[in-house]
Scaffold this motif. Structure first.
Motif, PDB file in Angstrom:
ATOM      1  N   THR A 137      21.431 -35.539  16.173  1.00 44.96           N
ATOM      2  CA  THR A 137      20.985 -34.258  15.612  1.00 44.96           C
ATOM      3  C   THR A 137      20.683 -34.389  14.127  1.00 44.96           C
ATOM      4  OG1 THR A 137      23.272 -33.501  15.381  1.00 44.96           O
ATOM      5  CG2 THR A 137      22.084 -32.805  17.351  1.00 44.96           C
ATOM      6  N   ALA A 138      21.399 -35.280  13.422  1.00 46.38           N
ATOM      7  CA  ALA A 138      21.084 -35.512  12.011  1.00 46.38           C
ATOM      8  C   ALA A 138      19.691 -36.108  11.865  1.00 46.38           C
ATOM      9  CB  ALA A 138      22.128 -36.438  11.377  1.00 46.38           C
ATOM     10  N   ALA A 139      19.355 -37.046  12.741  1.00 48.14           N
ATOM     11  CA  ALA A 139      18.028 -37.659  12.692  1.00 48.14           C
ATOM     12  C   ALA A 139      16.936 -36.646  13.003  1.00 48.14           C
ATOM     13  CB  ALA A 139      17.953 -38.835  13.667  1.00 48.14           C
ATOM     14  N   VAL A 140      17.149 -35.814  14.026  1.00 49.05           N
ATOM     15  CA  VAL A 140      16.152 -34.803  14.388  1.00 49.05           C
ATOM     16  C   VAL A 140      16.049 -33.762  13.282  1.00 49.05           C
ATOM     17  CG1 VAL A 140      15.552 -32.997  16.044  1.00 49.05           C
ATOM     18  CG2 VAL A 140      16.429 -35.184  16.865  1.00 49.05           C
ATOM     19  N   THR A 141      17.181 -33.369  12.711  1.00 55.50           N
ATOM     20  CA  THR A 141      17.164 -32.392  11.622  1.00 55.50           C
ATOM     21  C   THR A 141      16.415 -32.932  10.410  1.00 55.50           C
ATOM     22  OG1 THR A 141      19.251 -31.422  12.350  1.00 55.50           O
ATOM     23  CG2 THR A 141      18.622 -31.024  10.077  1.00 55.50           C
ATOM     24  N   ALA A 142      16.640 -34.196  10.087  1.00 57.43           N
ATOM     25  CA  ALA A 142      16.009 -34.785   8.912  1.00 57.43           C
ATOM     26  C   ALA A 142      14.507 -34.994   9.085  1.00 57.43           C
ATOM     27  CB  ALA A 142      16.678 -36.119   8.568  1.00 57.43           C
ATOM     28  N   TYR A 143      14.086 -35.388  10.268  1.00 59.23           N
ATOM     29  CA  TYR A 143      12.695 -35.782  10.451  1.00 59.23           C
ATOM     30  C   TYR A 143      11.928 -34.960  11.480  1.00 59.23           C
ATOM     31  CZ  TYR A 143      14.145 -39.856   7.834  1.00 59.23           C
ATOM     32  OH  TYR A 143      14.634 -40.689   6.863  1.00 59.23           O
ATOM     33  N   ASP A 195      11.910 -37.609  24.621  1.00 53.83           N
ATOM     34  CA  ASP A 195      10.887 -37.149  23.684  1.00 53.83           C
ATOM     35  C   ASP A 195      10.710 -35.641  23.744  1.00 53.83           C
ATOM     36  OD1 ASP A 195      10.553 -39.801  23.043  1.00 53.83           O
ATOM     37  OD2 ASP A 195       8.462 -39.920  23.703  1.00 53.83           O
ATOM     38  N   VAL A 196      10.626 -35.090  24.939  1.00 56.83           N
ATOM     39  CA  VAL A 196      10.458 -33.636  25.090  1.00 56.83           C
ATOM     40  C   VAL A 196      11.671 -32.908  24.527  1.00 56.83           C
ATOM     41  CG1 VAL A 196      10.336 -31.751  26.784  1.00 56.83           C
ATOM     42  CG2 VAL A 196       8.855 -33.756  27.024  1.00 56.83           C
ATOM     43  N   ALA A 197      12.855 -33.401  24.843  1.00 57.93           N
ATOM     44  CA  ALA A 197      14.077 -32.743  24.364  1.00 57.93           C
ATOM     45  C   ALA A 197      14.172 -32.794  22.835  1.00 57.93           C
ATOM     46  CB  ALA A 197      15.302 -33.384  25.013  1.00 57.93           C
ATOM     47  N   ASP A 202      18.210 -24.486  15.266  1.00 63.20           N
ATOM     48  CA  ASP A 202      19.384 -23.630  15.418  1.00 63.20           C
ATOM     49  C   ASP A 202      19.613 -23.169  16.851  1.00 63.20           C
ATOM     50  OD1 ASP A 202      19.953 -23.790  12.708  1.00 63.20           O
ATOM     51  OD2 ASP A 202      18.681 -22.078  12.233  1.00 63.20           O
ATOM     52  N   ASP A 203      18.773 -23.593  17.768  1.00 57.96           N
ATOM     53  CA  ASP A 203      18.866 -23.137  19.157  1.00 57.96           C
ATOM     54  C   ASP A 203      19.800 -24.054  19.946  1.00 57.96           C
ATOM     55  OD1 ASP A 203      18.435 -22.511  21.888  1.00 57.96           O
ATOM     56  OD2 ASP A 203      16.455 -21.701  21.389  1.00 57.96           O
ATOM     57  N   GLU A 204      20.951 -23.530  20.283  1.00 59.02           N
ATOM     58  CA  GLU A 204      21.960 -24.304  21.015  1.00 59.02           C
ATOM     59  C   GLU A 204      21.460 -24.754  22.383  1.00 59.02           C
ATOM     60  OE1 GLU A 204      25.075 -25.382  20.068  1.00 59.02           O
ATOM     61  OE2 GLU A 204      24.531 -24.696  18.070  1.00 59.02           O
ATOM     62  N   ASP A 205      20.535 -24.000  22.973  1.00 58.50           N
ATOM     63  CA  ASP A 205      20.008 -24.381  24.279  1.00 58.50           C
ATOM     64  C   ASP A 205      19.237 -25.697  24.203  1.00 58.50           C
ATOM     65  OD1 ASP A 205      21.100 -22.134  25.480  1.00 58.50           O
ATOM     66  OD2 ASP A 205      19.270 -20.953  25.252  1.00 58.50           O
ATOM     67  N   PHE A 206      18.458 -25.874  23.124  1.00 55.56           N
ATOM     68  CA  PHE A 206      17.708 -27.117  22.971  1.00 55.56           C
ATOM     69  C   PHE A 206      18.635 -28.285  22.659  1.00 55.56           C
ATOM     70  CE2 PHE A 206      13.998 -24.258  21.875  1.00 55.56           C
ATOM     71  CZ  PHE A 206      13.375 -24.433  23.106  1.00 55.56           C
ATOM     72  N   LEU A 207      19.675 -28.026  21.891  1.00 52.69           N
ATOM     73  CA  LEU A 207      20.674 -29.064  21.642  1.00 52.69           C
ATOM     74  C   LEU A 207      21.335 -29.461  22.962  1.00 52.69           C
ATOM     75  CD1 LEU A 207      22.295 -30.805  19.669  1.00 52.69           C
ATOM     76  CD2 LEU A 207      23.846 -28.867  19.373  1.00 52.69           C
ATOM     77  N   GLY A 208      21.651 -28.466  23.778  1.00 52.69           N
ATOM     78  CA  GLY A 208      22.248 -28.726  25.089  1.00 52.69           C
ATOM     79  C   GLY A 208      21.298 -29.483  26.009  1.00 52.69           C
ATOM     80  N   LEU A 233      18.979 -31.674  25.057  1.00 51.66           N
ATOM     81  CA  LEU A 233      18.977 -33.074  24.631  1.00 51.66           C
ATOM     82  C   LEU A 233      20.244 -33.766  25.122  1.00 51.66           C
ATOM     83  CD1 LEU A 233      17.854 -35.502  23.108  1.00 51.66           C
ATOM     84  CD2 LEU A 233      18.865 -34.564  21.009  1.00 51.66           C
ATOM     85  N   ARG A 234      21.345 -33.101  24.962  1.00 54.36           N
ATOM     86  CA  ARG A 234      22.623 -33.647  25.434  1.00 54.36           C
ATOM     87  C   ARG A 234      22.578 -33.932  26.933  1.00 54.36           C
ATOM     88  NH1 ARG A 234      27.905 -33.707  23.782  1.00 54.36           N
ATOM     89  NH2 ARG A 234      29.395 -33.526  25.463  1.00 54.36           N
ATOM     90  N   ALA A 235      22.021 -33.013  27.701  1.00 53.20           N
ATOM     91  CA  ALA A 235      21.932 -33.178  29.156  1.00 53.20           C
ATOM     92  C   ALA A 235      21.042 -34.374  29.521  1.00 53.20           C
ATOM     93  CB  ALA A 235      21.397 -31.901  29.803  1.00 53.20           C
ATOM     94  N   GLN A 236      19.940 -34.545  28.801  1.00 47.67           N
ATOM     95  CA  GLN A 236      19.054 -35.679  29.079  1.00 47.67           C
ATOM     96  C   GLN A 236      19.746 -37.007  28.751  1.00 47.67           C
ATOM     97  OE1 GLN A 236      16.360 -35.735  30.813  1.00 47.67           O
ATOM     98  NE2 GLN A 236      16.308 -33.512  30.993  1.00 47.67           N
ATOM     99  N   ILE A 237      20.541 -37.002  27.695  1.00 49.08           N
ATOM    100  CA  ILE A 237      21.276 -38.223  27.345  1.00 49.08           C
ATOM    101  C   ILE A 237      22.321 -38.530  28.408  1.00 49.08           C
ATOM    102  CG2 ILE A 237      22.884 -39.244  25.684  1.00 49.08           C
ATOM    103  CD1 ILE A 237      21.291 -37.636  23.517  1.00 49.08           C
TER     104      ILE A 237
END
Length: 133
Positions: free
Chosen positions: A14-20, A58-60, A69-75, A77-81
């Protein structure tokens, strides 16, 4: 599949996605980036080497980058991992090794907490603080 592996990966990713933003998928390692972001980039790069996993990751990542800030999108990405780790034991092993090689552990909790991996300056969290040199 070890759920703690996913837990350990999420802060760096999430730090990488937040930064870039979505550019994290193609951006080269930036010398000015903090170690956590670089670790997130390495984790994403390894996840994306699997041609079946790559489009889903990539999509996630793009979805999360568009709404940090959307917890659903964070979730999502987590689910895909989690799904990728369940499908590919070698991937899970590689990611564990990447995480084991990193020594980034930074946590700050509570009001005015500060967490840094390296600091060459002053950190002040108090009201009416005076810094003298």
């Amino acid at each position: 599949m070890d759920p703690s592996l996913v837990d350990a990966m999420m802060p760096s990713l999430t730090a990488a996605v937040t930064a870039y933003g979505a550019n994290v998928l193609v951006r080269a390692e930036d010398a000015a980036a903090v170690e956590t972001v670089r670790l997130g980039q390495r984790l994403l790069a390894r996840l994306r080497r699997n041609e079946v996993v790559q489009p889903r990751i990539d999509v996630a990542v793009q979805d999360l980058a568009s709404a940090l800030d959307d917890e659903d999108f964070l979730g999502a990405l987590r689910a895909q991992i989690k799904k990728a780790l369940t499908e590919d034991a070698d991937l899970a092993s590689d990611l564990k090794n990447l995480l084991a090689g990193s020594h980034v552990t930074v946590q700050a909790t509570g009001t005015r907490s500060v967490a840094v991996t390296h600091n060459n300056g002053v950190i002040s969290t108090g009201d009416n603080a005076t810094i003298q040199r």
